[in-house]
Every structure is written in structure tokens, then in C-alpha cells.
Motif scaffolding. Structure first.
Motif, PDB file in Angstrom:
ATOM      1  N   ASP A  94      50.355  43.942  -1.753  1.00 29.61           N
ATOM      2  CA  ASP A  94      51.182  43.662  -0.581  1.00 29.61           C
ATOM      3  C   ASP A  94      51.183  42.168  -0.246  1.00 29.61           C
ATOM      4  OD1 ASP A  94      52.805  44.512   1.685  1.00 29.61           O
ATOM      5  OD2 ASP A  94      51.068  43.945   2.905  1.00 29.61           O
ATOM      6  N   ILE A  95      50.025  41.533  -0.286  1.00 28.28           N
ATOM      7  CA  ILE A  95      49.944  40.099  -0.007  1.00 28.28           C
ATOM      8  C   ILE A  95      50.771  39.317  -1.026  1.00 28.28           C
ATOM      9  CG2 ILE A  95      48.413  38.082  -0.008  1.00 28.28           C
ATOM     10  CD1 ILE A  95      46.230  39.987   1.151  1.00 28.28           C
ATOM     11  N   ASN A 101      56.094  34.237  -4.702  1.00 27.86           N
ATOM     12  CA  ASN A 101      57.338  34.474  -5.434  1.00 27.86           C
ATOM     13  C   ASN A 101      57.230  35.767  -6.230  1.00 27.86           C
ATOM     14  OD1 ASN A 101      58.422  32.068  -4.501  1.00 27.86           O
ATOM     15  ND2 ASN A 101      57.479  30.906  -6.146  1.00 27.86           N
ATOM     16  N   TYR A 102      57.811  36.801  -5.675  1.00 29.01           N
ATOM     17  CA  TYR A 102      57.753  38.129  -6.284  1.00 29.01           C
ATOM     18  C   TYR A 102      58.952  38.345  -7.196  1.00 29.01           C
ATOM     19  CZ  TYR A 102      58.192  43.187  -6.643  1.00 29.01           C
ATOM     20  OH  TYR A 102      58.344  44.468  -7.113  1.00 29.01           O
ATOM     21  N   ASP A 103      58.688  38.681  -8.437  1.00 23.64           N
ATOM     22  CA  ASP A 103      59.731  38.992  -9.409  1.00 23.64           C
ATOM     23  C   ASP A 103      59.875  40.511  -9.464  1.00 23.64           C
ATOM     24  OD1 ASP A 103      61.387  39.398 -11.560  1.00 23.64           O
ATOM     25  OD2 ASP A 103      60.149  38.313 -13.007  1.00 23.64           O
ATOM     26  N   PRO A 104      60.975  41.072  -8.965  1.00 27.77           N
ATOM     27  CA  PRO A 104      61.127  42.529  -8.925  1.00 27.77           C
ATOM     28  C   PRO A 104      61.169  43.192 -10.309  1.00 27.77           C
ATOM     29  CG  PRO A 104      63.131  41.449  -8.166  1.00 27.77           C
ATOM     30  CD  PRO A 104      62.114  40.381  -8.388  1.00 27.77           C
ATOM     31  N   LYS A 105      61.296  42.383 -11.362  1.00 27.20           N
ATOM     32  CA  LYS A 105      61.281  42.941 -12.714  1.00 27.20           C
ATOM     33  C   LYS A 105      59.851  43.252 -13.168  1.00 27.20           C
ATOM     34  CE  LYS A 105      65.263  40.150 -13.861  1.00 27.20           C
ATOM     35  NZ  LYS A 105      65.610  38.855 -14.408  1.00 27.20           N
ATOM     36  N   MET A 106      58.884  42.694 -12.462  1.00 23.54           N
ATOM     37  CA  MET A 106      57.477  42.874 -12.824  1.00 23.54           C
ATOM     38  C   MET A 106      56.815  43.817 -11.818  1.00 23.54           C
ATOM     39  SD  MET A 106      54.346  40.083 -12.881  1.00 23.54           S
ATOM     40  CE  MET A 106      55.435  38.793 -13.367  1.00 23.54           C
ATOM     41  N   HIS A 107      55.967  44.720 -12.313  1.00 23.96           N
ATOM     42  CA  HIS A 107      55.234  45.593 -11.397  1.00 23.96           C
ATOM     43  C   HIS A 107      54.327  44.721 -10.538  1.00 23.96           C
ATOM     44  CE1 HIS A 107      52.538  48.602  -9.783  1.00 23.96           C
ATOM     45  NE2 HIS A 107      53.436  49.510 -10.140  1.00 23.96           N
ATOM     46  N   ASN A 112      49.134  37.871  -9.527  1.00 23.54           N
ATOM     47  CA  ASN A 112      47.736  37.463  -9.439  1.00 23.54           C
ATOM     48  C   ASN A 112      47.493  36.201  -8.625  1.00 23.54           C
ATOM     49  OD1 ASN A 112      48.738  35.571 -11.154  1.00 23.54           O
ATOM     50  ND2 ASN A 112      47.563  36.199 -12.931  1.00 23.54           N
ATOM     51  N   LYS A 113      48.380  35.861  -7.737  1.00 22.02           N
ATOM     52  CA  LYS A 113      48.120  34.700  -6.875  1.00 22.02           C
ATOM     53  C   LYS A 113      46.888  34.968  -6.010  1.00 22.02           C
ATOM     54  CE  LYS A 113      51.667  32.129  -7.923  1.00 22.02           C
ATOM     55  NZ  LYS A 113      51.546  30.892  -8.648  1.00 22.02           N
TER      56      LYS A 113
END
Length: 128
Positions: A94-95, A101-107, A112-113
Motif C-alpha cells: 500500500d505504501i 511511482n506505481y507501474d500498474p503492469k507490475m504486481h 521495493n522502495k
């Protein structure tokens, strides 16, 4: 030459079928991580959790005795810490999804930030 190709092809096909049975017999109980995660990626994530918390597999997973042998039962939910681990994985997901920067193509489990190590720093129970 042609005589040798057919038995070799049959042998290869039987081998792939047998590998499919061996791999499909692995019991999994993934409630947060993606169901289609590869064994290699799952092992890599688990090693990351181990390092981040300074623990080994038995921190969340249980052993069982089968036919006189001690084996891991990774699918079991009998260890109470396992559900807490799932809660913490959901928290980091969630964080990472919300603030980075969330890539919706990746689960999102692969982001890992922020990881276990961000707070735990190698301690199973971090200081408050």
C-alpha cells in the motif's frame, strides 16, 4: 538416424509431463503475493524478508513430521506470525502503490522502495 528421433521425442515429452506433475504437486497458500509467482521470484522475496527481519524460515513457517522425516509445510497457516507477515506485506504494498511511482503492469508485491528492511533493519521486532 530417423529411428532415434522418435524415442528421443517420446522421452522428452514424458520428461516434460513428469516435471509438470512434480511442480504442480507443490502446495502453495498465497493470499497476498501473486498466485502465478515463479518459484525463483518467491524464493527471492522470502530471502528479502529473511534479511530485512534477521530471521529464518521458521519465523513464519512450520515443520511437520511425515514418515519419520521433518519437512517444511510452507502452505500451513498454523504459525500465528504468518498472518502478521501478510499484514505487513500488505502495508508495504500500500505504501509503495500510494507514494511511489506505481507501474500498474507490475504486481505491487514486487515494488521495493519501502521494504521490511526500511523499518526493521534486520530486527524481527524493531524499536518503536
Amino acid at each position: 538416424m530417423r529411428k532415434h528421433k522418435l524415442p528421443m521425442a517420446i522421452l522428452l515429452i514424458c520428461g516434460f509431463i513428469a516435471l509438470g506433475f512434480v511442480n504442480s504437486s507443490k502446495e502453495r497458500n498465497l493470499k497476498v503475493l501473486p498466485a502465478d509467482i515463479s518459484d525463483e521470484r518467491l524464493d527471492s522475496l522470502m530471502q528479502t524478508y529473511n534479511k530485512g527481519l534477521g530471521v529464518t524460515c521458521d519465523f513464519c513457517h512450520v515443520h511437520e513430521i511425515q514418515n519419520g522425516d521433518t519437512i517444511w509445510n510452507f502452505a500451513s497457516d498454523d504459525h500465528p506470525v504468518k498472518e502478521e507477515a501478510r499484514r505487513m506485506i500488505r502495508l508495504t504494498i500500500d505504501i509503495n502503490k500510494t507514494y511511489f511511482n506505481y507501474d500498474p503492469k507490475m504486481h505491487p508485491a514486487y515494488l521495493n522502495k519501502v521494504s521490511c528492511n526500511s523499518c526493521h533493519r534486520g530486527n524481527a521486532y524493531p524499536e518503536e
